[in-house]
Design an enzyme around this catalytic site. Structure first.
Site, PDB file in Angstrom:
ATOM      1  N   ILE A 475      41.620 -14.017   4.995  1.00 41.70           N
ATOM      2  CA  ILE A 475      40.838 -15.227   4.727  1.00 41.70           C
ATOM      3  C   ILE A 475      40.390 -15.283   3.271  1.00 41.70           C
ATOM      4  O   ILE A 475      40.545 -16.301   2.592  1.00 41.70           O
ATOM      5  CB  ILE A 475      39.619 -15.296   5.673  1.00 41.70           C
ATOM      6  CG1 ILE A 475      40.086 -15.460   7.116  1.00 41.70           C
ATOM      7  CG2 ILE A 475      38.702 -16.460   5.279  1.00 41.70           C
ATOM      8  CD1 ILE A 475      38.984 -15.367   8.141  1.00 41.70           C
ATOM      9  N   GLU A 606      29.757 -22.744   8.687  1.00 43.13           N
ATOM     10  CA  GLU A 606      30.530 -23.690   9.489  1.00 43.13           C
ATOM     11  C   GLU A 606      31.736 -23.028  10.128  1.00 43.13           C
ATOM     12  O   GLU A 606      32.107 -23.336  11.268  1.00 43.13           O
ATOM     13  CB  GLU A 606      30.983 -24.862   8.602  1.00 43.13           C
ATOM     14  CG  GLU A 606      31.809 -25.918   9.311  1.00 43.13           C
ATOM     15  CD  GLU A 606      31.032 -26.623  10.403  1.00 43.13           C
ATOM     16  OE1 GLU A 606      31.417 -26.495  11.592  1.00 43.13           O
ATOM     17  OE2 GLU A 606      30.033 -27.278  10.090  1.00 43.13           O
ATOM     18  N   ALA A 611      36.672 -22.481  12.961  1.00 43.96           N
ATOM     19  CA  ALA A 611      37.312 -22.335  11.642  1.00 43.96           C
ATOM     20  C   ALA A 611      36.921 -23.493  10.741  1.00 43.96           C
ATOM     21  O   ALA A 611      35.756 -23.655  10.398  1.00 43.96           O
ATOM     22  CB  ALA A 611      38.821 -22.208  11.801  1.00 43.96           C
ATOM     23  N   GLU A 667      44.549 -10.622  18.159  1.00 45.13           N
ATOM     24  CA  GLU A 667      44.291  -9.400  17.417  1.00 45.13           C
ATOM     25  C   GLU A 667      45.398  -8.391  17.752  1.00 45.13           C
ATOM     26  O   GLU A 667      46.135  -8.570  18.738  1.00 45.13           O
ATOM     27  CB  GLU A 667      42.923  -8.822  17.799  1.00 45.13           C
ATOM     28  CG  GLU A 667      41.753  -9.712  17.444  1.00 45.13           C
ATOM     29  CD  GLU A 667      41.569  -9.878  15.955  1.00 45.13           C
ATOM     30  OE1 GLU A 667      41.956  -8.955  15.196  1.00 45.13           O
ATOM     31  OE2 GLU A 667      41.064 -10.937  15.540  1.00 45.13           O
ATOM     32  N   LYS A 682      30.600 -17.280  19.801  1.00 47.14           N
ATOM     33  CA  LYS A 682      30.643 -18.649  19.273  1.00 47.14           C
ATOM     34  C   LYS A 682      29.751 -19.593  20.063  1.00 47.14           C
ATOM     35  O   LYS A 682      29.024 -20.407  19.484  1.00 47.14           O
ATOM     36  CB  LYS A 682      32.090 -19.150  19.259  1.00 47.14           C
ATOM     37  CG  LYS A 682      32.968 -18.410  18.254  1.00 47.14           C
ATOM     38  CD  LYS A 682      34.430 -18.821  18.345  1.00 47.14           C
ATOM     39  CE  LYS A 682      35.281 -18.076  17.335  1.00 47.14           C
ATOM     40  NZ  LYS A 682      36.726 -18.410  17.430  1.00 47.14           N
ATOM     41  N   GLY A 797      43.203 -19.363  12.169  1.00 48.59           N
ATOM     42  CA  GLY A 797      44.193 -19.219  11.112  1.00 48.59           C
ATOM     43  C   GLY A 797      43.548 -19.144   9.750  1.00 48.59           C
ATOM     44  O   GLY A 797      42.506 -19.759   9.498  1.00 48.59           O
TER      45      GLY A 797
END
Length: 817
Positions: A475, A606, A611, A667, A682, A797
């Site tokens: 990332i 955010e 994502a 993963e 989440k 992603g």
């Protein structure tokens, strides 16, 4: 006539004096001129040092004197032809002998008075002016050495003598009658009516030029120095500072008194009274127009003329009920300070009359405190006035400009900029002329304040963010690539400059306050990186104290999260896709939210959920606008979304999981996704955003894997056990299909309860047609009761997550600027 004054750097070496001679000769072709010169660069400091060492009985003063002597004799040898050197050397040697005698006397007595020091300092200008006059003669210019002590008459306040204007102006005018030769005048020095040498204060050569200019009704006073004029800010502290083409006398006076060292403040008054323009010019860039100072300020697009600062400042506070309605208090305070020759550079008094605070140079703080305590000793003893408080390590920052009084909102921009950059204001002052807004701030924040204010007032079309990024993996690395690709467009379209000034990965970190080249950041980190230490990373980030600082955490590590509160409390915004902070203890989550509010910075996450999708922002917008959340349903795992979207027909569950792992959706160990823990984190974050004080243990998570799958020691063993469980998953799919339903792993929040489970949903449900690895979130609210508000799209992603981080960074720039 024009008066040309050349400062110490302009005459600091023989080759520079050659430049001065050329400039003066060129000027003389256009109009008559007189020249005022300072001592050779550094000479005055050296004279003071010699005097102090001599008074202290330190024979090292003799070595300093020998160096001083060599420098001036060498200048004669370099500037005057051999055949003409003898008389010049004799005069210089005579002056040096006189200086040596006075230093020896100081050594024998073991002390010196201010009067003696003034006499010692006078040798700098006397030697300089004489040598330069001889150099002019050597070039064929008819020149005379003019000792200003014969003309400039002062009182006996040694060190900062006041001019006796009538006598001085008369002397100058009489002297210049029928003088055809170029006058090379000593700056900085004068004498009393008794002939005792005085000095006009450090920087007094500027003042000398103004005195001669006013006395002779000069057409212009030129101050030649080593900068291109007055600058919008100190270029040593603000790299983007630029010259001010024109300003008024009052602006020049305010800037000079507020710390701009281009012009000695008393210089302005004689010129202003005679309406003589002052021009600041650069000896080393003579073709540049410099700064013209005249009676009126020019029209400007910006509201301020410049920003200046004074460091090494102390603030003294006098507080107590004894000040309220006490007539003459201010007079007593400032008379006491004046009696001790303490200069007050800033004053602020509360309208309640309960307190007065003022600023002085740090070196004067103790004398100022003693003077005030002596004056108010009775009130202090009676408890009517509190003990005098002295605060040090401070600076004064001021914005100056005559146009400020014609523009609304200047003070608002000023204080908002300081506030958004976490700069605490200790005291405030604004003159009734509305030309100057001054604040006292911590010394450590001075450069940060100057740069932030300069950007707002002078570079409003350009903004700069300074990023500190930890985590350069998938990332973080993708974010750096996106930033590099888009940086040109940001500069051109949004006038936004984003500099990555620090990077850290698992083992290394690197800092560059000027910005790391994003095209080769990997090489920079590898070759110039030092061992990573998060405590040291945070310390360095704080010590740089850059305006527009943003910390980005692209790791999944608790080690980084532990520093969030400290970072936010240091007025640095935080952007993070790391869910650990917001799904940990509720108490810690609240601390971070509160720290951001208290320090007026942003804590943006955010990308914690969905994502790059606008999941959290949408939720907060609903709540902020007064809507009430009734239910949240969501597919929050890209991997689980892909698995159950493709678990259909004749396909085995284990084959779909293998495919998802091969495509990079899961993963390395798919159990981390299939456990539902990531989904639980989440939905917990969304629950907390609605105001529910839930812990992770409060989220009910369905375990869809049989115990043997969970107990498997390796991933391959896990898949062996998962194949055995295929019939179980096939049965759940069959039951769903019989009811014309599909399986989706859904997180939900309703009636204060959060859960994550595998559910069978029908075609009426908004999640029925979900495909690929998309995330989908449905908000059922009082306003969206019949048809929920749905956010759908790629929720996993590196590209979309990095884009979400990027969007948060841009959001912070819009907030700050």
């Amino acid at each position: 006539m024009k008066i040309l004054k050349f400062g110490g750097t302009s005459v600091g070496a023989p080759e520079r004096i050659e430049t001065v001679i050329a400039l003066v000769r060129e000027a003389r072709e256009k109009s008559p001129v007189a020249v005022v010169v300072s001592a050779f660069g550094g000479a005055t400091d050296r004279l003071i040092e010699m005097a102090k060492k001599a008074a202290d009985g330190d024979l090292a003063y003799k070595e300093l004197f020998i160096e001083f002597e060599k420098r001036h004799l060498a200048a004669v040898h370099a500037l005057v032809p051999i055949k003409s050197q003898a008389p010049a050397l004799a005069t210089v040697k005579m002056m040096l002998n006189e200086l040596e005698d006075i230093l020896h006397g100081t050594y024998l007595v073991g002390e010196y008075t201010e009067r003696t020091l003034d006499f010692i300092m006078s040798f700098g200008e006397r030697l300089s002016a004489f040598i330069i006059a001889e150099a002019f003669k050597a070039k064929g210019t008819d020149a005379e050495y003019c000792d200003a002590r014969d003309l400039v008459k002062t009182d006996n306040r040694y060190g900062a003598a006041g001019i006796l204007q009538e006598e001085t102006y008369r002397n100058i005018r009489t002297y210049f009658l029928n003088r055809g030769a170029l006058q090379v005048i000593t700056g900085f020095i004068g004498s009393t009516l008794k002939g005792e040498t005085t000095t006009l204060g450090r920087g007094g050569s500027d003042y000398t030029a103004a005195i001669f200019g006013a006395a002779l009704h000069a057409s212009e006073i030129q101050i030649w120095t080593d900068v291109d004029g007055f600058m919008t800010a100190d270029p040593r502290k603000v790299k983007d500072a630029f010259p001010i083409p024109q300003m008024s006398y009052r602006e020049a006076l305010e800037m000079s008194n507020s710390g701009a060292k281009v012009l000695y403040p008393p210089t302005v008054q004689p010129a202003m009274l005679q309406n003589i323009p002052i021009r600041i010019l650069n000896t080393f860039n003579p073709s540049f127009q410099g700064t013209l100072i005249t009676a009126s300020a020019p029209e400007r697009k910006v509201s301020v003329c410049g920003i200046s600062s004074l460091d090494d400042v102390a603030v003294l506070r006098i507080e107590g009920s004894g000040l309220v309605r006490a007539i003459g208090t201010a007079k007593r305070v400032f008379s006491a300070l004046a009696n001790e020759n303490v200069n007050v550079i800033f004053i602020s008094q509360a309208s309640s009359e309960h307190s007065i605070c003022f600023a002085v140079a740090l070196k004067d703080a103790e004398r100022a405190k003693a003077a005030v305590e002596k004056e108010f000793h009775l009130e202090i003893a009676a408890g009517k006035i509190y003990p005098i408080d002295v605060e040090t390590n401070l600076s004064i920052v001021a914005v100056v400009g005559e146009n400020m009084k014609h523009r609304t909102g200047v003070a608002g921009w000023f204080f908002q900029t300081l506030g958004k950059n976490g700069i605490n204001v200790v005291a405030i002052a604004q003159g009734s002329s509305e030309m100057n807004i001054s604040v006292v701030i911590n010394r450590a924040d001075e450069e940060k304040a100057l740069n932030a204010l300069h950007e707002v007032f002078f570079l409003s079309k350009r903004k700069t963010l300074h990023l500190f990024l930890v985590g350069t993996g998938l990332i973080g690395g993708t974010f750096l690539r996106q930033l590099d690709e888009h940086s040109k467009a940001l500069r051109e379209q949004q006038s936004l400059e984003i500099k990555v000034v620090a990077l850290a990965r698992s083992k290394k970190m690197v800092f560059n306050p000027n910005g790391i080249d994003l095209k080769c950041w990997k090489t920079t980190l590898e070759e110039r990186g030092e061992p990573k230490d998060m405590k040291e990373f945070v310390r360095r980030m704080k010590s740089l104290n850059l305006s527009g600082s943003v910390f980005i955490d692209c790791t999944a590590a608790d080690e980084v999260v532990e520093h969030y509160e400290e970072i936010l409390s240091s007025s640095i915004s935080v952007v993070t896709p790391n869910k650990r902070a917001n799904s940990g203890k509720y108490e810690d989550y609240k601390k971070l939210k509160l720290a951001a509010i208290q320090h007026d910075v942003k804590y943006l996450y955010e990308t914690n959920v969905g994502a790059g999708l606008p999941v959290i922002n949408t939720l907060n917008d609903l709540l902020s606008s007064g809507d009430k959340i009734l239910k949240i349903e969501a597919v929050l795992s890209g991997s689980l979304s892909y698995i159950f979207n493709n678990f259909k027909g004749e396909r085995n569950f284990s084959d779909v999981v293998r495919e998802a792992m091969r495509l990079g959706y899961t993963e390395p160990d798919p159990r981390e996704d299939l456990s539902g823990l990531d989904v639980a984190r989440k939905i917990l974050i969304l629950a907390r955003e609605t105001g529910l004080p839930l812990e992770l243990s409060d989220v009910k998570v369905e375990n869809i894997l049989p115990d043997p799958c969970l107990a498997a020691k390796t991933v391959e063993e896990f898949f062996v056990e998962l194949e055995k469980a295929n019939p179980m998953f096939e049965e759940r799919k069959r039951q769903a299909e019989e009811q014309k339903r599909v399986l989706r792993f859904i997180a939900s929040l309703e009636n204060g309860e959060a859960q994550a489970r595998l559910a069978a949903i029908d075609a009426e449900h908004p999640f029925y047609a979900l495909s690929g690895s998309d995330n989908i979130i449905a908000y059922t609210t009082e306003r969206y009761r019949e048809r929920p508000l749905v956010v759908k799209g790629a929720g996993a992603g590196a590209e979309v997550t990095a884009a979400g981080v990027f969007a948060n960074v841009i959001w912070i720039s819009n907030y700050l600027f």
